[in-house]
Write a protein that holds these residues in place. Structure first.
Motif, mmCIF file in Angstrom:
data_model
loop_
_atom_site.group_PDB
_atom_site.id
_atom_site.type_symbol
_atom_site.label_atom_id
_atom_site.label_comp_id
_atom_site.label_asym_id
_atom_site.label_seq_id
_atom_site.Cartn_x
_atom_site.Cartn_y
_atom_site.Cartn_z
ATOM 1 N N LEU A 197 -17.746 -7.317 15.909
ATOM 2 C CA LEU A 197 -17.118 -8.623 16.110
ATOM 3 C C LEU A 197 -16.625 -9.205 14.784
ATOM 4 C CD1 LEU A 197 -19.528 -10.248 18.732
ATOM 5 C CD2 LEU A 197 -17.201 -9.430 19.118
ATOM 6 N N ASP A 198 -17.400 -8.999 13.722
ATOM 7 C CA ASP A 198 -16.957 -9.456 12.397
ATOM 8 C C ASP A 198 -15.668 -8.748 11.988
ATOM 9 O OD1 ASP A 198 -19.123 -11.131 12.233
ATOM 10 O OD2 ASP A 198 -20.349 -9.753 11.040
ATOM 11 N N LYS A 199 -15.603 -7.433 12.258
ATOM 12 C CA LYS A 199 -14.394 -6.679 11.924
ATOM 13 C C LYS A 199 -13.204 -7.145 12.760
ATOM 14 C CE LYS A 199 -16.098 -3.997 8.771
ATOM 15 N NZ LYS A 199 -15.622 -4.097 7.362
ATOM 16 N N LEU A 200 -13.462 -7.458 14.035
ATOM 17 C CA LEU A 200 -12.385 -7.968 14.884
ATOM 18 C C LEU A 200 -11.882 -9.314 14.376
ATOM 19 C CD1 LEU A 200 -13.743 -7.035 18.432
ATOM 20 C CD2 LEU A 200 -11.685 -6.136 17.349
ATOM 21 N N GLU A 225 9.777 -3.800 9.117
ATOM 22 C CA GLU A 225 9.313 -2.509 9.631
ATOM 23 C C GLU A 225 7.908 -2.200 9.126
ATOM 24 O OE1 GLU A 225 10.819 2.161 9.840
ATOM 25 O OE2 GLU A 225 12.006 0.634 8.798
ATOM 26 N N THR A 226 7.655 -2.519 7.852
ATOM 27 C CA THR A 226 6.322 -2.296 7.283
ATOM 28 C C THR A 226 5.276 -3.135 8.002
ATOM 29 O OG1 THR A 226 7.270 -1.809 5.111
ATOM 30 C CG2 THR A 226 4.942 -2.432 5.186
ATOM 31 N N TYR A 227 5.613 -4.411 8.234
ATOM 32 C CA TYR A 227 4.686 -5.277 8.963
ATOM 33 C C TYR A 227 4.465 -4.767 10.387
ATOM 34 C CZ TYR A 227 4.365 -8.964 5.432
ATOM 35 O OH TYR A 227 4.094 -9.685 4.300
ATOM 36 N N GLY A 228 5.526 -4.230 10.989
ATOM 37 C CA GLY A 228 5.392 -3.701 12.345
ATOM 38 C C GLY A 228 4.412 -2.546 12.407
ATOM 39 N N HIS A 229 4.512 -1.637 11.425
ATOM 40 C CA HIS A 229 3.568 -0.516 11.380
ATOM 41 C C HIS A 229 2.139 -1.012 11.164
ATOM 42 C CE1 HIS A 229 6.498 2.598 11.756
ATOM 43 N NE2 HIS A 229 7.124 2.316 10.627
ATOM 44 N N GLU A 230 1.990 -2.027 10.311
ATOM 45 C CA GLU A 230 0.643 -2.547 10.059
ATOM 46 C C GLU A 230 0.064 -3.202 11.310
ATOM 47 O OE1 GLU A 230 -1.820 -5.448 6.955
ATOM 48 O OE2 GLU A 230 0.348 -5.144 6.701
ATOM 49 N N ILE A 231 0.903 -3.912 12.059
ATOM 50 C CA ILE A 231 0.436 -4.526 13.305
ATOM 51 C C ILE A 231 -0.031 -3.452 14.285
ATOM 52 C CG2 ILE A 231 1.242 -5.698 15.390
ATOM 53 C CD1 ILE A 231 0.535 -7.621 13.254
ATOM 54 N N ASN A 232 0.725 -2.347 14.376
ATOM 55 C CA ASN A 232 0.312 -1.250 15.258
ATOM 56 C C ASN A 232 -1.038 -0.691 14.841
ATOM 57 O OD1 ASN A 232 2.588 -1.386 16.871
ATOM 58 N ND2 ASN A 232 3.744 0.074 15.636
ATOM 59 N N GLN A 233 -1.243 -0.566 13.534
ATOM 60 C CA GLN A 233 -2.530 -0.071 13.043
ATOM 61 C C GLN A 233 -3.654 -1.060 13.349
ATOM 62 O OE1 GLN A 233 -1.869 0.700 8.901
ATOM 63 N NE2 GLN A 233 -0.730 2.590 9.262
ATOM 64 N N LEU A 234 -3.358 -2.356 13.237
ATOM 65 C CA LEU A 234 -4.368 -3.364 13.562
ATOM 66 C C LEU A 234 -4.750 -3.299 15.038
ATOM 67 C CD1 LEU A 234 -3.069 -6.474 11.554
ATOM 68 C CD2 LEU A 234 -4.990 -4.988 10.981
ATOM 69 N N ILE A 235 -3.752 -3.089 15.893
ATOM 70 C CA ILE A 235 -4.027 -2.989 17.330
ATOM 71 C C ILE A 235 -4.906 -1.782 17.619
ATOM 72 C CG2 ILE A 235 -2.975 -2.565 19.586
ATOM 73 C CD1 ILE A 235 -0.561 -4.188 18.628
ATOM 74 N N GLU A 236 -4.576 -0.653 17.005
ATOM 75 C CA GLU A 236 -5.372 0.552 17.237
ATOM 76 C C GLU A 236 -6.794 0.388 16.709
ATOM 77 O OE1 GLU A 236 -3.123 3.675 15.470
ATOM 78 O OE2 GLU A 236 -1.776 3.875 17.174
ATOM 79 N N GLU A 237 -6.918 -0.266 15.546
ATOM 80 C CA GLU A 237 -8.251 -0.506 14.999
ATOM 81 C C GLU A 237 -9.046 -1.443 15.904
ATOM 82 O OE1 GLU A 237 -11.563 -0.419 12.531
ATOM 83 O OE2 GLU A 237 -9.821 0.900 12.705
#
Length: 271
Positions: free
Chosen positions: A80-83, A107-119
């Motif tokens: 939960l802390d990580k979330l 585009e860079t921010y878009g890739h980072e958002i995708n990584q945040l969603i997956e995490e």
């Protein structure tokens, strides 16, 4: 002098033997540390011992359960802390994206958002000792995508550097009657030009829209038609290629005009 009779002698001898037996029993208890050796020695005491052993086992199990519960709660709190950290980072990106940014930065921010969603999916699907942290009593939670693996997405990039003709302004264009077909996941995304000099950027944008707005029911998929072009979706010409809705294709146009198509995590598709 009066001599004792035989009965008195026997009684004294029996008492001596009884005391000697008790002494022997006391010595045995002292050496072994056990007062009871057989159930018949003291039924009431033995029953109490059994009850105490049962209570001891229960208390031991309670202690194990408490330790496991503490581990489980600590693991849940950590996720939960990580979330919370992921959410804070996503908010920072959202605020930054509200300002004027160039294409590469977006585009860079878009890739980072995708990584945040997956995490985030990894976190909410986390387990502790094979028990889902946020899945109730289920062994496998079903939040969005189970067993998400970061970066395990099939991506296909379509470049238009060899398509059509290069004009003086540096842009590439296609001519009247030209047709481009993109075969993906058992479907064909078709773009037909009705005029000369149609930019490939327009082709990429319309095919992107076809992919992002398609329906699982082919006849309900979006189509586009103007005086300059026609774009639509149709089934694959090969019977061996079947459409898989779980692939969930998503398309985007990169800053250099390439069409980038990405599937769902852990899914593959024909291209």
């Amino acid at each position: 002098m009066r001599l004792p009779n035989l009965s008195s002698t026997n009684a004294i001898s029996a008492k001596i033997r009884e005391l000697d037996q008790k002494r022997f029993e006391m010595d045995r208890q002292i050496s072994s540390g056990q007062k009871l050796r057989f159930p018949e020695d003291d039924g009431m005491r033995l029953g109490r011992v059994i009850r105490l052993e049962t209570q001891k086992g229960q208390l031991t199990q309670y202690q194990r359960n408490a330790s496991y519960a503490e581990e489980f709660l600590n693991a849940g709190q950590l996720n939960l802390d990580k979330l919370t950290e992921l959410n804070q980072r996503a908010q920072e990106i959202a605020r930054s994206a509200g300002s004027s940014l160039n294409g590469p930065a977006m585009e860079t921010y878009g890739h980072e958002i995708n990584q945040l969603i997956e995490e985030a999916l990894n976190r909410i699907n986390a387990t502790h000792r094979k028990q889902a942290l946020f899945g109730g009593t289920k062994l496998k939670p079903k939040f969005a995508s189970t067993d998400v693996m970061l970066g395990k997405r099939q991506t296909k990039t379509f470049s238009f550097s060899e398509v059509g003709q290069a004009w003086a302004d540096g842009k590439r264009r296609i001519g009247f009657g030209d047709e481009m077909i993109f075969s993906l996941n058992g479907r064909e995304y078709v773009f037909q030009s009705k005029v000369d000099g149609l930019e490939t950027d327009e082709v990429a944008a319309r095919v992107r829209d076809l992919i992002n707005n398609q329906s699982d029911v082919l006849s309900d998929s979006q189509s586009y038609e103007t005086s300059q072009y026609k774009a639509f979706v149709r089934g694959s010409g090969s019977s061996s290629l079947a459409y898989d809705p779980a692939v969930d294709l998503a398309a985007a146009v990169s800053s250099n005009g390439e069409l980038v198509v990405t599937g769902a995590v852990g899914k593959t598709y024909d291209a």
